[in-house]
Every structure is written in C-alpha cells, then in structure tokens.
Design an enzyme around this catalytic site. Structure first.
Site, PDB file in Angstrom:
ATOM      1  N   ASP A 103      -8.705  28.247  18.953  1.00 23.60           N
ATOM      2  CA  ASP A 103      -9.499  27.872  17.776  1.00 23.60           C
ATOM      3  C   ASP A 103     -10.716  28.761  17.523  1.00 23.60           C
ATOM      4  O   ASP A 103     -11.749  28.297  17.031  1.00 23.60           O
ATOM      5  CB  ASP A 103      -9.922  26.400  17.872  1.00 23.60           C
TER       6      ASP A 103
ATOM      7  N   ASP B 209      -1.961  24.754  12.444  1.00 17.42           N
ATOM      8  CA  ASP B 209      -3.409  24.901  12.216  1.00 17.42           C
ATOM      9  C   ASP B 209      -3.888  26.336  12.425  1.00 17.42           C
ATOM     10  O   ASP B 209      -4.892  26.761  11.857  1.00 17.42           O
ATOM     11  CB  ASP B 209      -4.207  23.992  13.170  1.00 17.42           C
TER      12      ASP B 209
HETATM   13  N1  GLY Z   1      -6.908  21.579  14.249  1.00 16.27           N
HETATM   14  C1  GLY Z   1      -6.826  20.278  14.781  1.00 16.27           C
HETATM   15  C2  GLY Z   1      -6.897  19.233  13.752  1.00 16.27           C
HETATM   16  O1  GLY Z   1      -6.750  19.515  12.561  1.00 16.27           O
HETATM   17  O2  GLY Z   1      -7.110  18.093  14.122  1.00 16.27           O
END
Ligand code: GLY
Length: 391
Positions: A90, A150
């Site tokens: 992330d 994501d």
């Molecule tokens: N990227 C993790 C979420 O959207 O919860």
C-alpha cells in the site's frame, strides 16, 4: 456549482477543526461511533488525512493546512526510512496523497526522496512468477501468493517514480502488474474479484477469493470502485484502448447494481429489495461512491484532454453521473454538524464480517479515512477542473 463549493467549504472547516488532534498523530482508518481516534503512523490508511490537508491548502491557500501537512510529511519520511509497517503493497495509498502531493505542490525535495523510497519498497513486492505485486504477508509463502484489485491505486506511484527518476523499471512493473490484474480480476460480466491467487510454481492464475466482500463470487462495492478508478488511472498512464473498455465494463456493472440514491450497499449483492440479510439491515459503503466519482471525473478529463470530438457525449455522461453521486453524498451522507462526527462522510464500511469472508470486522457504518479523502478529491475535481492529481 454553488452546492459543490459549499460542500467543499464545510469539509474544509471540518478538516480545520481536526488539526489540533491530528498534527503529530494520524487519523485511525475509521471512526468509532462517528469520531476518529488518533493513531500512530502505522496503518495503510494514514496517507488520506495529509491528502485532505493538501486539498484544503490548495483550495484556500491557508498556511495552517500546509504547516500541518508538512508535519505529517516528515512523519512519512521517517516511516519509510525506518521501514515502519511498510511490508505490504500500500505504498501508493500512503505516499501519493502525502509525499507526492507535497512535492507537486511545494517542490519539497525530501518528500520526493521519501516517495521514491516508497516506490522502491513497492518494487520489493514484485513476484516474477505470475508477474504481479504481492499484496500482503511474507513473500515466500503459498498462502500469500496473491494480489488484490485495490493495488491499481498503488501503481500510479510507480509511474510517477519512473517519470521523476528516468528509471523505466518502476513503470515496467506497474504495466506488467496492471496487465495481470486486468486479465484475471475482472469477470466476464464486469464485476470484480477482490483478491486473486497465482500459482507459485508455474505463475498461472489460480482463483479469485474475497477478503472483505460478502463471498467469493459476490461484488464487494469498494473493490468494484478501486477497479473503476484504477482502470481510469491505468488508461491515463498506459494508453491502451482495452483499459478504457475495462473502465466502461466495470462502470456499467456498478451502475446496474446501484440503489436509487446511487450509494451502494457494502457488497453489491445487496440492493434495495433484499438489503436485509439474516434479519439485519445491510450497511452502505459511501466511500465506494466517492472513489467511483473520482474515476468518472478523471476519465472525463482524459477524454477532454484527448480532444476527440466524438467523446463529447461520453464526457458529459461521466460528469453528470459523478455529480449525481456526489450530490447524493452531500445531501444524505455528509457531516454537517461537528458534534455528530469529526469525519466528513458517514455510512462507510471498512470490513464487515460475513459467514463466507476472512476479514476482521472493523469500521462498519462509520466514517472511513479514504471515504473522506476521495469525497474531497471529487469536490475539488468538480470545482477546480484543472486540479493536478496526486496519483
Ligand atoms: N484497500 C483496502 C480497502 O479498501 O479496504
């Protein structure tokens, strides 16, 4: 336009009120009974609060927003230098709205160096067998051999790093990861898998599995939103017509599943007719709508910049859809009284446990940090169409 400006002003005044509690501290991923507790800079979501500060600074020019954002940026530089909670993919969510934004807005060289280190960290998640950036966990275990949709919001950090360093390696990995994701994660009907496992020995695609959606073959509303904004950004940085087609396909599916007020339930398997499950009313995920609105506005802008005359109808349609979604959020979901919440948008859902998923239940029917950020980004995009994106 007036209503959007007013909504942005309300959001900015809420951000201003939050400064004393969130200068040295970060904002928790989600609110608890409407109020975000402070936290250390160790969650994947900590970049959204400095993103809100930068958006507020750009809209008002008020020094207090910049000063606070710069305290946060220092904390992000420290985090990547000391490698605090960065063993995951992330890096884009963390470093684009904090350090990349700082670099773009103020030319802060230290912020730029921090963001490039974060891009290096993200490259460390690369798996050659299967050609993807691994989301979570140890790099050498079968249980973690997967990526998640994501990540399409993390890859822009790599495109940015290539532009800044002239090292093509970052962009190459972003392109390859995106191609893997487009091939496997978007189903025939335009819905999406949240996570996707690859075979560690052969690199072949194995199976789509949910973590935060209701079940493996359902339609997690935020995953769908990451898919929509993610395909728009993929098209921005790698102009392949198939990416634009994927944007259209994921969007069409999303629109078909929306309830009347345009704000989805946390999983789009639920709708206004069967929103109740096991006697419980299913919560919404307002953050999904803000993310999708940003994707629509970004695609509209790209088409406009492309200058194709036959795109006019499409541009108009995307803008109108985004405005409709944001209008609904303003009217029925946004916080108008700071006594009710210190967030910006109510009724987000981080992770809701179902009998079939593997998530830890957190932040159900609460404000969520990215929901607030993308709501502000969408309002910024509407009221300032020339805004330079942080992604
Ligand atoms: N990227 C993790 C979420 O959207 O919860």
């Amino acid at each position: 336009m007036e209503e959007f400006r007013k909504a942005l002003d309300i959001a900015i005044s809420q951000v201003r009120k939050n400064i004393p509690n969130f200068t040295e501290k970060c904002q928790n991923h989600s609110s608890v009974n409407g109020f975000y507790p402070p936290c250390e800079n160790d969650q994947w979501t900590c970049g959204f609060w400095p993103g809100e500060l930068w958006l507020s600074y750009e809209a008002t020019g008020e020094k207090v927003f910049r000063d606070t954002a710069e305290v946060q940026v220092k904390s992000f530089i420290n985090r990547i230098e000391k490698k605090i909670s960065v063993d995951h993919h992330d890096m884009g969510f963390l470093y684009s709205p904090s350090c990349v934004a700082a670099w773009k807005i103020t030319g802060d060289e230290d912020a730029k160096k921090g963001a490039i280190k974060a891009a290096d960290q993200l490259l460390g998640r690369w798996q050659e067998k299967g050609q993807f950036l691994q989301a979570w966990g140890a790099m050498d275990s079968n249980d973690n051999y997967r990526y998640i949709i994501d990540c399409l919001l993390n890859t822009p950090l790599l495109y940015w790093a290539s532009r800044e360093t002239k090292n093509p390696e970052y962009a190459k990995k972003a392109r390859l990861h995106t191609a893997t994701c487009m091939k496997n994660s978007i189903r025939e009907d335009g819905s999406t898998y949240h996570t996707f496992f690859m075979d560690r020995q052969t690199g072949e695609p194995l199976r789509g599995v949910t973590c935060q959606g209701y079940k493996n073959d359902s339609y997690w509303a935020r995953g769908q939103a990451w898919g929509i904004y993610g395909t728009a950004l993929a098209y921005r940085y790698d102009r392949r017509e198939e990416y634009k087609a994927m944007f259209q396909k994921t969007l069409d599916f999303y629109l078909k599943k929306l309830p009347k007020d345009m704000i989805p339930y946390w999983d789009m398997i639920f709708n206004d007719q069967n929103a109740r499950h096991d006697g419980e009313t299913e919560p919404k995920d307002s953050s999904s709508a803000s993310i999708v609105a940003c994707g629509l506005l970004d695609m509209a802008r790209q088409l406009e910049e492309g200058g194709a005359r036959d795109s006019q109808d499409e541009i108009k349609r995307y803008r109108e859809l985004a405005e409709k979604m944001i209008r609904s959020l303003i009217e029925k979901y946004s916080v108008k009284d700071s006594g009710v919440s210190n967030g910006l948008v109510l009724h987000g859902t981080y992770s809701k446990k179902s009998p079939y998923n593997t998530c830890t239940p957190e932040g159900v029917d609460e404000c969520v940090s990215w929901g607030d950020y993308f709501y502000m980004e969408a309002l910024t995009r509407i009221t300032n169409p020339n805004w330079t994106l942080y992604w």
